[in-house]
Design a protein around this motif. Sequence first.
Motif, mmCIF file in Angstrom:
data_model
loop_
_atom_site.group_PDB
_atom_site.id
_atom_site.type_symbol
_atom_site.label_atom_id
_atom_site.label_comp_id
_atom_site.label_asym_id
_atom_site.label_seq_id
_atom_site.Cartn_x
_atom_site.Cartn_y
_atom_site.Cartn_z
ATOM 1 N N TYR A 24 44.386 -22.288 -35.362
ATOM 2 C CA TYR A 24 44.467 -20.931 -34.609
ATOM 3 C C TYR A 24 43.950 -21.270 -33.166
ATOM 4 N N ASP A 25 44.736 -20.860 -32.080
ATOM 5 C CA ASP A 25 44.698 -21.022 -30.884
ATOM 6 C C ASP A 25 44.034 -19.324 -30.696
ATOM 7 N N LEU A 26 42.828 -19.238 -30.437
ATOM 8 C CA LEU A 26 42.215 -18.087 -30.096
ATOM 9 C C LEU A 26 41.638 -17.769 -28.777
ATOM 10 N N THR A 27 42.433 -18.542 -27.868
ATOM 11 C CA THR A 27 41.812 -18.579 -26.365
ATOM 12 C C THR A 27 41.893 -17.202 -25.889
ATOM 13 N N ASP A 28 43.171 -16.547 -26.223
ATOM 14 C CA ASP A 28 43.446 -15.086 -25.556
ATOM 15 C C ASP A 28 42.783 -14.143 -26.496
ATOM 16 N N PHE A 29 42.152 -14.210 -27.584
ATOM 17 C CA PHE A 29 41.561 -13.429 -28.247
ATOM 18 C C PHE A 29 39.933 -13.418 -28.057
ATOM 19 N N LEU A 30 39.452 -14.453 -27.647
ATOM 20 C CA LEU A 30 38.061 -14.304 -27.384
ATOM 21 C C LEU A 30 37.370 -12.988 -26.920
ATOM 22 N N ASP A 31 38.055 -12.482 -25.738
ATOM 23 C CA ASP A 31 37.334 -11.134 -25.287
ATOM 24 C C ASP A 31 37.652 -10.105 -26.169
ATOM 25 N N GLU A 32 38.365 -10.230 -27.035
ATOM 26 C CA GLU A 32 38.853 -8.955 -27.733
ATOM 27 C C GLU A 32 38.273 -9.038 -29.155
ATOM 28 N N HIS A 33 37.554 -9.987 -29.551
ATOM 29 C CA HIS A 33 37.095 -10.167 -30.945
ATOM 30 C C HIS A 33 36.171 -9.031 -31.221
ATOM 31 N N PRO A 34 35.979 -8.530 -32.246
ATOM 32 C CA PRO A 34 34.891 -7.258 -32.212
ATOM 33 C C PRO A 34 33.698 -7.817 -32.503
ATOM 34 N N GLY A 35 33.704 -9.138 -33.197
ATOM 35 C CA GLY A 35 32.090 -9.377 -33.313
ATOM 36 C C GLY A 35 31.695 -10.317 -31.942
ATOM 37 N N GLY A 36 32.398 -10.418 -31.020
ATOM 38 C CA GLY A 36 32.157 -11.201 -29.794
ATOM 39 C C GLY A 36 32.685 -12.450 -29.763
ATOM 40 N N LYS A 37 32.793 -12.984 -28.607
ATOM 41 C CA LYS A 37 33.145 -14.548 -28.578
ATOM 42 C C LYS A 37 32.264 -15.423 -28.899
ATOM 43 N N LYS A 38 30.979 -15.142 -28.750
ATOM 44 C CA LYS A 38 29.828 -16.297 -28.914
ATOM 45 C C LYS A 38 30.281 -16.934 -30.244
ATOM 46 N N ILE A 39 30.345 -16.257 -31.261
ATOM 47 C CA ILE A 39 30.341 -16.837 -32.603
ATOM 48 C C ILE A 39 31.771 -17.691 -32.579
ATOM 49 N N ILE A 40 32.891 -17.265 -32.107
ATOM 50 C CA ILE A 40 33.959 -18.151 -31.930
ATOM 51 C C ILE A 40 33.778 -19.264 -31.394
ATOM 52 N N LEU A 41 33.174 -19.383 -30.042
ATOM 53 C CA LEU A 41 32.925 -20.416 -29.289
ATOM 54 C C LEU A 41 32.189 -21.620 -29.827
ATOM 55 N N LYS A 42 31.324 -21.104 -30.859
ATOM 56 C CA LYS A 42 30.102 -21.857 -31.410
ATOM 57 C C LYS A 42 30.967 -22.765 -32.591
ATOM 58 N N HIS A 43 31.948 -22.498 -32.814
ATOM 59 C CA HIS A 43 32.739 -23.228 -33.923
ATOM 60 C C HIS A 43 34.292 -23.679 -33.165
ATOM 61 N N ALA A 44 34.414 -23.558 -31.969
ATOM 62 C CA ALA A 44 35.642 -23.905 -31.372
ATOM 63 C C ALA A 44 35.769 -25.564 -31.631
ATOM 64 N N GLY A 45 37.017 -25.718 -31.904
ATOM 65 C CA GLY A 45 37.424 -27.380 -32.179
ATOM 66 C C GLY A 45 36.741 -27.844 -33.475
ATOM 67 N N THR A 46 36.600 -26.768 -34.466
ATOM 68 C CA THR A 46 35.994 -27.226 -35.751
ATOM 69 C C THR A 46 36.612 -26.588 -36.902
ATOM 70 N N ASP A 47 36.356 -26.773 -38.364
ATOM 71 C CA ASP A 47 36.954 -26.218 -39.184
ATOM 72 C C ASP A 47 35.706 -24.801 -39.369
ATOM 73 N N ALA A 48 36.270 -23.951 -39.289
ATOM 74 C CA ALA A 48 35.489 -22.478 -39.294
ATOM 75 C C ALA A 48 35.513 -21.646 -40.394
#
Length: 498
Positions: A24-48
Motif C-alpha cells: 500500500y502506498d500511504l504517502t497521501d494518507f499520512l496526514d489524514e490517518h486518524p491515529g496520526g502519521k507517526k505510527i505509519i512512518l515507524k513501519h514505512a517500508g516494512t511488513d506492518a
Amino acid sequence: MFVEEIATHNSAESCWLIIDGKVYDLTDFLDEHPGGKKIILKHAGTDATAEFDKFHPRDTLNFLAPECCIGEVEDPENLPQTEEEEVVDDSTEEERVAEEARLDRIAHKPDLSKIINLYDFEAVARTTMDPNGFAYYSSGTEDEITLRENHNAFKRVYFNPRVLVDVTDVDQTTTMLGSPAATPLYISATAMGKIGHEDGELALARAAGTTGIIQMVPNLGLFGFDEIVDAAQPDQPLWFQLYVNRNKEIVKRIVRAAETRGVKALFVTVDAPHVGKREKDMRSKFLAGRSDSDDNGNHGDGDKKTSALIDTALTWKDVAWFRSITSMKIVLKGIQTVQDAVLAVQHHADGIVISNHGGRQLETVRAPIEVLADVNAYFKQHPEILAGKQFEMFIDGGVRRGSDVLKAICLGARGVGLGRALLYAMAGYGQEGVEKAVAILKDEIVMCMRLLGVTSLNQLDESYVDLAALKGGRGSSGGALFDNVYEPMGVVKFKARL
C-alpha cells in the motif's frame, strides 16, 4: 514488487507498507490517518501486518481508495522474520500498585447472579476495566452536561398509570423496520468493543441472537464486519451503522457488501462531521503516552483526520443517493430537532434515531427523550406529514431502566438503543453479562407494563406520561445510583516529585 524495493519507500515523501502480502502506498494518507502519521512512518517500508491487526479489523482497508493498493509482494520469503518486541515495564510504583489492585478487584468482582440492575454493571466496569478503556467508553464531550442530561431527563418524565385492568398476559414483542424483536430494544453501534472484552462485538452479536433483540453492527468495530455477521445466528436480523466516507465509491462498496450479507437496514450517522472534545479520553491518552497532540496540547488537526473517514460535505440530497444504491431501509442516526425530523420524512427516509451520540459530540444539546416528546407532539398536530408513510422513530442515550424504554414508547418511539450500558455489561462478564442486562430490562418492562395497566406496547401513548417537569428541571440529579457510578471529570495533575 520485491521486498528490497519496498524497503526504500520508508519516508514521508514515499511511504509504502506491506499488509497481509499486499503493498500500500500511504504517502497521501499520512496526514489524514486518524491515529496520526507517526505510527505509519515507524513501519514505512516494512511488513506492518502485525501492528495493523492490533488496532484495526481487516476490512478497515476498504476505506482506502483502491489506487492505494499498488501490488503484491513477489518474494515473501525475503520478508524479515517478525520478532516480538521486548516489553519494557516503565510504569511507576504508584501505577504498579494501582494495576495490582485492579487485578485483585477483577478476581473478587461480584458473581453475575448478584447483579440486579444496569448500574451494577457500570460499577463493576468502572473498577475493573483498564482505566484508559473505561475513559474511552464513559467520556462525553467537554463538561459532560449533555451526557448527564441524557439520563437525568428520563427521571423528569412521570407516569400516569391505569388500574383495574386485566394484565395477566403481557406481550412486549414488537417489530422494528419489519424485523421481529423480543422487546423494543436494540444494541446501538459502538466502536472499540474489544477494549472492554476480548470477544468485543462478537459477544454483542451472539447475545443479541440469544435474547431476540437486534444488533446495529458498527462501522468502526475492532472486529471486521464479516466476522460480526458470522457470529450471528443465520436468521438473526442485523442493522448496519455507517460513517459516510468522502469517497462515494468506497461507501457504495461497503453498503452493497452489507446488503449482500442480509443486513436489513442502513443507519447513516449524520451528527459527526467533527469529533467532539472528549476530555476524559484525551486526558487518559496523555497519561498513557498515547496522545497524538503536540507538546502544547494542540489537537487542531482533528478535523482533517476526521475528514479521512467522514464526509463533512454530507447534505440532505445524499439521502436520495443512498436510496439509489441500496434497497435496505434507510434511517438517519443523530436527528436532534423537530425541523430535521420533518426534513427526514420529506426526503423519504424510512426512519430516524433521535440521538446526540451519547453526549459525545456537541455540548449542551437537548436530551433525546425531550426532543422525542417535541417531535411526537408536532407529528400529532400535523398528521398530514406522516399520512400514508411507514416511518419509524428510535431513540438512544441515557437509557438504564425498563421504565426509560416505556417512556420512549409512550412518546412515539418504535425502539430504544443501548450502547454504553451493554458495553459495561460485556466488559465485566462477556456475552453472559449482555444477556443478563437484557433479561433485567425485559423483566422491568413487564413489571412496568402491568403497573401501567397495559398488556401490549401498542396500547401506550402520550396519555400515559406527564411531561410537566421535563423541561423545567434541567440540570437536576438523575438519582443516587447514577450519581454513584458516574465518573467525575478530573483536572490536570502536577508532575511527580523526583
